[in-house]
Design a protein around this motif. Structure first.
Motif, PDB file in Angstrom:
ATOM      1  N   GLY A   1      18.599  -5.133  12.846  1.00  0.00           N
ATOM      2  CA  GLY A   1      18.464  -4.892  11.417  1.00  0.00           C
ATOM      3  C   GLY A   1      19.614  -4.102  10.856  1.00  0.00           C
ATOM      4  O   GLY A   1      20.510  -3.641  11.560  1.00  0.00           O
ATOM      5  N   VAL A   2      19.592  -3.929   9.536  1.00  0.00           N
ATOM      6  CA  VAL A   2      20.635  -3.219   8.815  1.00  0.00           C
ATOM      7  C   VAL A   2      19.996  -2.129   7.988  1.00  0.00           C
ATOM      8  O   VAL A   2      18.807  -1.893   8.065  1.00  0.00           O
ATOM      9  CB  VAL A   2      21.419  -4.194   7.899  1.00  0.00           C
ATOM     10  CG1 VAL A   2      22.141  -5.221   8.729  1.00  0.00           C
ATOM     11  CG2 VAL A   2      20.488  -4.856   6.899  1.00  0.00           C
ATOM     12  N   ASP A   3      20.807  -1.452   7.151  1.00  0.00           N
ATOM     13  CA  ASP A   3      20.267  -0.402   6.309  1.00  0.00           C
ATOM     14  C   ASP A   3      19.154  -0.964   5.447  1.00  0.00           C
ATOM     15  O   ASP A   3      19.286  -1.997   4.817  1.00  0.00           O
ATOM     16  CB  ASP A   3      21.369   0.178   5.407  1.00  0.00           C
ATOM     17  CG  ASP A   3      22.417   0.893   6.229  1.00  0.00           C
ATOM     18  OD1 ASP A   3      22.105   1.257   7.375  1.00  0.00           O
ATOM     19  OD2 ASP A   3      23.536   1.063   5.726  1.00  0.00           O
ATOM     20  N   ARG A   4      18.060  -0.276   5.370  1.00  0.00           N
ATOM     21  CA  ARG A   4      16.922  -0.804   4.659  1.00  0.00           C
ATOM     22  C   ARG A   4      16.868  -0.300   3.223  1.00  0.00           C
ATOM     23  O   ARG A   4      17.428   0.709   2.883  1.00  0.00           O
ATOM     24  CB  ARG A   4      15.622  -0.436   5.383  1.00  0.00           C
ATOM     25  CG  ARG A   4      15.595   0.969   5.930  1.00  0.00           C
ATOM     26  CD  ARG A   4      14.340   1.193   6.755  1.00  0.00           C
ATOM     27  NE  ARG A   4      14.248   2.567   7.176  1.00  0.00           N
ATOM     28  CZ  ARG A   4      14.728   2.984   8.334  1.00  0.00           C
ATOM     29  NH1 ARG A   4      15.307   2.161   9.146  1.00  0.00           N
ATOM     30  NH2 ARG A   4      14.621   4.263   8.672  1.00  0.00           N
ATOM     31  N   ASP A   5      16.146  -1.032   2.381  1.00  0.00           N
ATOM     32  CA  ASP A   5      15.979  -0.639   0.985  1.00  0.00           C
ATOM     33  C   ASP A   5      15.000   0.514   0.899  1.00  0.00           C
ATOM     34  O   ASP A   5      13.934   0.481   1.484  1.00  0.00           O
ATOM     35  CB  ASP A   5      15.412  -1.815   0.164  1.00  0.00           C
ATOM     36  CG  ASP A   5      16.335  -3.008   0.219  1.00  0.00           C
ATOM     37  OD1 ASP A   5      17.544  -2.786   0.351  1.00  0.00           O
ATOM     38  OD2 ASP A   5      15.825  -4.140   0.131  1.00  0.00           O
ATOM     39  N   ARG A   6      15.318   1.506   0.094  1.00  0.00           N
ATOM     40  CA  ARG A   6      14.407   2.630  -0.073  1.00  0.00           C
ATOM     41  C   ARG A   6      13.364   2.326  -1.135  1.00  0.00           C
ATOM     42  O   ARG A   6      12.296   2.880  -1.137  1.00  0.00           O
ATOM     43  CB  ARG A   6      15.197   3.885  -0.444  1.00  0.00           C
ATOM     44  CG  ARG A   6      16.160   4.313   0.642  1.00  0.00           C
ATOM     45  CD  ARG A   6      16.610   5.732   0.401  1.00  0.00           C
ATOM     46  NE  ARG A   6      15.486   6.670   0.488  1.00  0.00           N
ATOM     47  CZ  ARG A   6      15.006   7.134   1.628  1.00  0.00           C
ATOM     48  NH1 ARG A   6      15.508   6.744   2.783  1.00  0.00           N
ATOM     49  NH2 ARG A   6      13.996   7.973   1.629  1.00  0.00           N
ATOM     50  N   ASP A   7      13.652   1.460  -2.056  1.00  0.00           N
ATOM     51  CA  ASP A   7      12.680   1.113  -3.090  1.00  0.00           C
ATOM     52  C   ASP A   7      12.946  -0.313  -3.512  1.00  0.00           C
ATOM     53  O   ASP A   7      13.960  -0.602  -4.122  1.00  0.00           O
ATOM     54  CB  ASP A   7      12.825   2.057  -4.294  1.00  0.00           C
ATOM     55  CG  ASP A   7      11.666   1.892  -5.272  1.00  0.00           C
ATOM     56  OD1 ASP A   7      11.147   0.770  -5.369  1.00  0.00           O
ATOM     57  OD2 ASP A   7      11.298   2.891  -5.920  1.00  0.00           O
ATOM     58  N   ARG A   8      12.032  -1.201  -3.208  1.00  0.00           N
ATOM     59  CA  ARG A   8      12.275  -2.605  -3.465  1.00  0.00           C
ATOM     60  C   ARG A   8      12.419  -2.878  -4.948  1.00  0.00           C
ATOM     61  O   ARG A   8      13.236  -3.688  -5.370  1.00  0.00           O
ATOM     62  CB  ARG A   8      11.120  -3.430  -2.897  1.00  0.00           C
ATOM     63  CG  ARG A   8      11.301  -4.928  -3.116  1.00  0.00           C
ATOM     64  CD  ARG A   8      10.194  -5.715  -2.464  1.00  0.00           C
ATOM     65  NE  ARG A   8       8.928  -5.448  -3.129  1.00  0.00           N
ATOM     66  CZ  ARG A   8       7.790  -6.006  -2.738  1.00  0.00           C
ATOM     67  NH1 ARG A   8       7.762  -6.794  -1.696  1.00  0.00           N
ATOM     68  NH2 ARG A   8       6.668  -5.744  -3.376  1.00  0.00           N
TER      69      ARG A   8
ATOM     70  N   LEU B   1       0.826  -1.221   0.000  1.00  0.00           N
ATOM     71  CA  LEU B   1       0.000   0.000   0.000  1.00  0.00           C
ATOM     72  C   LEU B   1       0.856   1.265   0.000  1.00  0.00           C
ATOM     73  O   LEU B   1       0.490   2.268  -0.620  1.00  0.00           O
ATOM     74  CB  LEU B   1      -0.938  -0.008   1.206  1.00  0.00           C
ATOM     75  CG  LEU B   1      -2.083  -1.022   1.169  1.00  0.00           C
ATOM     76  CD1 LEU B   1      -2.921  -0.932   2.436  1.00  0.00           C
ATOM     77  CD2 LEU B   1      -2.960  -0.791  -0.057  1.00  0.00           C
ATOM     78  N   ARG B   2       1.985   1.235   0.696  1.00  0.00           N
ATOM     79  CA  ARG B   2       2.855   2.415   0.718  1.00  0.00           C
ATOM     80  C   ARG B   2       3.345   2.737  -0.685  1.00  0.00           C
ATOM     81  O   ARG B   2       3.292   3.892  -1.121  1.00  0.00           O
ATOM     82  CB  ARG B   2       4.040   2.188   1.654  1.00  0.00           C
ATOM     83  CG  ARG B   2       3.724   2.328   3.128  1.00  0.00           C
ATOM     84  CD  ARG B   2       4.915   1.929   3.977  1.00  0.00           C
ATOM     85  NE  ARG B   2       6.133   2.613   3.557  1.00  0.00           N
ATOM     86  CZ  ARG B   2       6.564   3.769   4.073  1.00  0.00           C
ATOM     87  NH1 ARG B   2       5.856   4.354   5.020  1.00  0.00           N
ATOM     88  NH2 ARG B   2       7.678   4.316   3.656  1.00  0.00           N
ATOM     89  N   GLU B   3       3.812   1.740  -1.399  1.00  0.00           N
ATOM     90  CA  GLU B   3       4.314   1.962  -2.754  1.00  0.00           C
ATOM     91  C   GLU B   3       3.208   2.457  -3.680  1.00  0.00           C
ATOM     92  O   GLU B   3       3.421   3.352  -4.503  1.00  0.00           O
ATOM     93  CB  GLU B   3       4.908   0.659  -3.291  1.00  0.00           C
ATOM     94  CG  GLU B   3       6.165   0.197  -2.561  1.00  0.00           C
ATOM     95  CD  GLU B   3       6.586  -1.190  -2.999  1.00  0.00           C
ATOM     96  OE1 GLU B   3       5.694  -1.988  -3.338  1.00  0.00           O
ATOM     97  OE2 GLU B   3       7.794  -1.470  -2.990  1.00  0.00           O
ATOM     98  N   LEU B   4       2.012   1.859  -3.543  1.00  0.00           N
ATOM     99  CA  LEU B   4       0.922   2.226  -4.438  1.00  0.00           C
ATOM    100  C   LEU B   4       0.497   3.685  -4.260  1.00  0.00           C
ATOM    101  O   LEU B   4       0.278   4.403  -5.230  1.00  0.00           O
ATOM    102  CB  LEU B   4      -0.274   1.301  -4.206  1.00  0.00           C
ATOM    103  CG  LEU B   4      -0.127  -0.124  -4.734  1.00  0.00           C
ATOM    104  CD1 LEU B   4      -1.341  -0.950  -4.343  1.00  0.00           C
ATOM    105  CD2 LEU B   4       0.026  -0.113  -6.245  1.00  0.00           C
ATOM    106  N   LEU B   5       0.358   4.125  -3.018  1.00  0.00           N
ATOM    107  CA  LEU B   5      -0.097   5.490  -2.788  1.00  0.00           C
ATOM    108  C   LEU B   5       0.978   6.515  -3.099  1.00  0.00           C
ATOM    109  O   LEU B   5       0.668   7.658  -3.427  1.00  0.00           O
ATOM    110  CB  LEU B   5      -0.581   5.658  -1.344  1.00  0.00           C
ATOM    111  CG  LEU B   5      -2.105   5.561  -1.160  1.00  0.00           C
ATOM    112  CD1 LEU B   5      -2.586   4.159  -1.510  1.00  0.00           C
ATOM    113  CD2 LEU B   5      -2.517   5.930   0.254  1.00  0.00           C
ATOM    114  N   VAL B   6       2.240   6.123  -3.002  1.00  0.00           N
ATOM    115  CA  VAL B   6       3.327   7.068  -3.302  1.00  0.00           C
ATOM    116  C   VAL B   6       3.601   7.123  -4.796  1.00  0.00           C
ATOM    117  O   VAL B   6       3.747   8.203  -5.372  1.00  0.00           O
ATOM    118  CB  VAL B   6       4.604   6.672  -2.530  1.00  0.00           C
ATOM    119  CG1 VAL B   6       5.787   7.509  -3.006  1.00  0.00           C
ATOM    120  CG2 VAL B   6       4.403   6.883  -1.041  1.00  0.00           C
TER     121      VAL B   6
END
Length: 540
Positions: free
Chosen positions: A353-360, A125-130
């Motif tokens: 955790g580690v550095d996260r992906d900004r865009d899968r 949902l985050r990706e879709l709305l952005v």
């Protein structure tokens, strides 16, 4: 795009088992796992794509504790899959094996757990709305899917199936497929609703209920996450501030609810939308009421003048040109935050955790080297292919804040999470349960009334008021039988067996049978009926 040259597989006697999975793309990274798109190879033939979740150990917790945590979430997801619960990302397989490696590279000397899940070609949902790169989102369908999953987890409907909690419902954990259907994902932090499972609690501050800090959660904790998804679909932002250091955090550091123009402009919408986000779990609607809650929210949204976010509420135009609201809508520190009361300080927590992906989707196209083991001295897993052990979920992909782990408290060890309060009204409320099976009492009452009428007409010369009193007396006794049966059932099923009573059929059956007996008793006092029965019996 060049494919990944990584393979992995279960630790089996067959030589080829260790490279039976070929990793095609990297989909994301979390605090406890790497996620890949993969295929299974057998005899030179590749399967349809699957999602492969590869455990990654963390250095700040004992490895056996991480294995046990992974096992708990895996057990819940396997249970849901065996029950064919719709609306979830299905678990296909699980195994232990060496970490992914380049083709032809030697096996590592330790093993990690894997999960094989169905591949979902969609976006969260985050990706879709952005990104706004597809048609409008069916908000009602998305919310009803989540509500269905939570009902299946919280209210399995059988004493042989243990209730469970998802523990991390949020927009990033809801995938929308190209068909428009929704799926709930990431059950790594899920737990059975039992003290032995509730040794750690996962939470994401933007969407989780404040009770996580107390180490005591129940079904209402998932309801809060459900409310966070609904809030996001209405406003385009998470319901709580981004971090405990944000201006909207309370004095104890917990992220308070945001003030948003769309919500504040409509008192009815504000009261309804914030109900599942209440700071007090007891004030949130029970899981059984979520479907009705969704219908009323859709009605309010259709009647509102809220700007479009690419979301369809069933008749609302989804204007994809309107930008998603930003964090500028957050309330200033001096503004009162309604519906949230100050609570106790957060206990000691850990961030993993580690550095996260900004865009899968962008990261998936980049070549990835084999993940280096972070714990070279990790002990071997339990014997057998499906021996278990896992990491507690803390970090989420897609630029989500780290999920934190709250240490166990005495509440976790002493007693299970409290169930949500059951409403009095509604189809699944307490009074609704009493009416279930009422046809049995009505049949008995009708039979008794006919028998009483025959008896009363046969004794017209006597005081008719006395006949009325007899009628009322037997009906009162029938009600007493119903109440006694209900009390006995409550003692046996609820108090001793811990079950939730969904109907009153047995109590209505007892009451109906008693009234049938009362009718037959009255017929036995009618002279012409007894004479007729004697004459018939003499014929044989």
């Amino acid at each position: 795009m060049a494919g990944l040259d990584l393979v992995c597989g279960p630790a089996e006697p067959l030589v080829e088992s260790g490279h039976s999975y070929k990793l095609m793309e990297r989909l994301g990274s979390g605090g406890q796992a790497e996620v890949y798109k993969a295929v299974r190879q057998s005899g030179g033939v590749s399967s349809a794509p699957v999602t492969l979740k590869v455990f990654r150990p963390s250095g700040d917790r004992p490895i056996d504790a991480q294995y046990r945590s992974w096992d708990k979430g895996d057990a819940v997801l396997m249970d849901l899959g065996s029950r064919n619960v719709p609306g979830i990302c299905r678990r296909i397989d699980a195994f232990y094996g060496a970490p992914p490696r380049q083709t032809g590279a030697p096996l590592a000397d330790h093993q990690v757990p894997y999960q094989v899940l169905e591949y979902l070609p969609g976006q969260d949902l985050r990706e879709l709305l952005v990104n706004r790169n597809r048609g409008p989102i069916d908000a009602v369908g998305v919310l009803r899917t989540i509500a269905g999953v939570l009902n299946a987890m919280h209210r399995p409907g059988s004493p042989d199936i243990h209730p469970s909690l998802h523990m991390d419902i949020k927009p990033a954990n809801v995938i929308v497929l190209p068909s428009g259907e929704a799926r709930v994902i990431d059950f790594t932090g899920s737990r059975y609703s039992a003290p032995s499972h509730m040794t750690t609690i996962s939470y994401t501050p933007e969407s989780a209920g404040p009770e996580a800090r107390e180490g005591r959660v129940g079904p209402s904790y998932d309801v809060h996450g459900f409310g966070a998804v609904a809030f996001y679909l209405v406003t385009g932002v998470q319901p709580r501030s981004d971090s405990p250091q944000a201006p909207t955090a309370d004095a104890n550091g917990w992220a308070n609810l945001r003030r948003h123009p769309v919500v504040e402009s409509d008192p009815r919408l504000r009261e309804h939308l914030l109900a599942p986000l209440s700071d007090q779990p007891r004030d949130r609607p029970p899981t059984s009421d979520l479907f009705r809650w969704i219908d009323y929210l859709a009605e309010l949204m259709r009647a509102s003048r809220a700007p479009g976010l690419g979301v369809d509420w069933g008749g609302v135009a989804a204007d994809s040109t309107v930008r998603v609201p930003t964090q500028a809508h957050a309330a200033p520190a001096s503004a009162p935050i309604p519906a949230v009361a100050p609570t106790a300080p957060i206990p000691t927590t850990r961030r993993l955790g580690v550095d996260r992906d900004r865009d899968r989707t962008k990261v998936a196209s980049a070549p990835v080297s084999p993940p280096a083991p972070t714990s070279p001295a990790a002990p071997p897993p339990p014997s057998g292919r499906f021996g278990r052990g896992t990491a507690t979920p803390t970090h989420r992909p897609h630029d989500e804040p780290d999920t934190q782990i709250s240490g166990p408290t005495h509440h976790d060890e002493d007693q299970p999470p409290p169930p949500p309060p059951r409403p009095w009204f509604g189809r699944e409320g307490k009074l609704g349960a009493l009416s279930s099976g009422g046809e049995l009492s009505m049949v008995g009452l009708l039979f008794f009334f006919v028998c009483w009428g025959i008896w009363a007409l046969s004794n017209l010369r006597e005081n008719f008021l006395g006949h009325i009193l007899v009628l009322l007396l037997w009906i009162v006794l029938g009600i007493a039988v119903f109440a006694a049966a209900r009390a006995i059932g409550t003692l046996l099923l609820v108090r001793w067996l811990g079950r939730t009573r969904e109907s009153a059929r047995l109590s209505h059956l007892a009451s109906g049978a008693f009234l049938v007996y009362a009718g037959i008793y009255l017929l036995g006092q009618v002279t012409w009926i007894t004479s007729t029965l004697e004459w018939i019996s003499n014929l044989f």
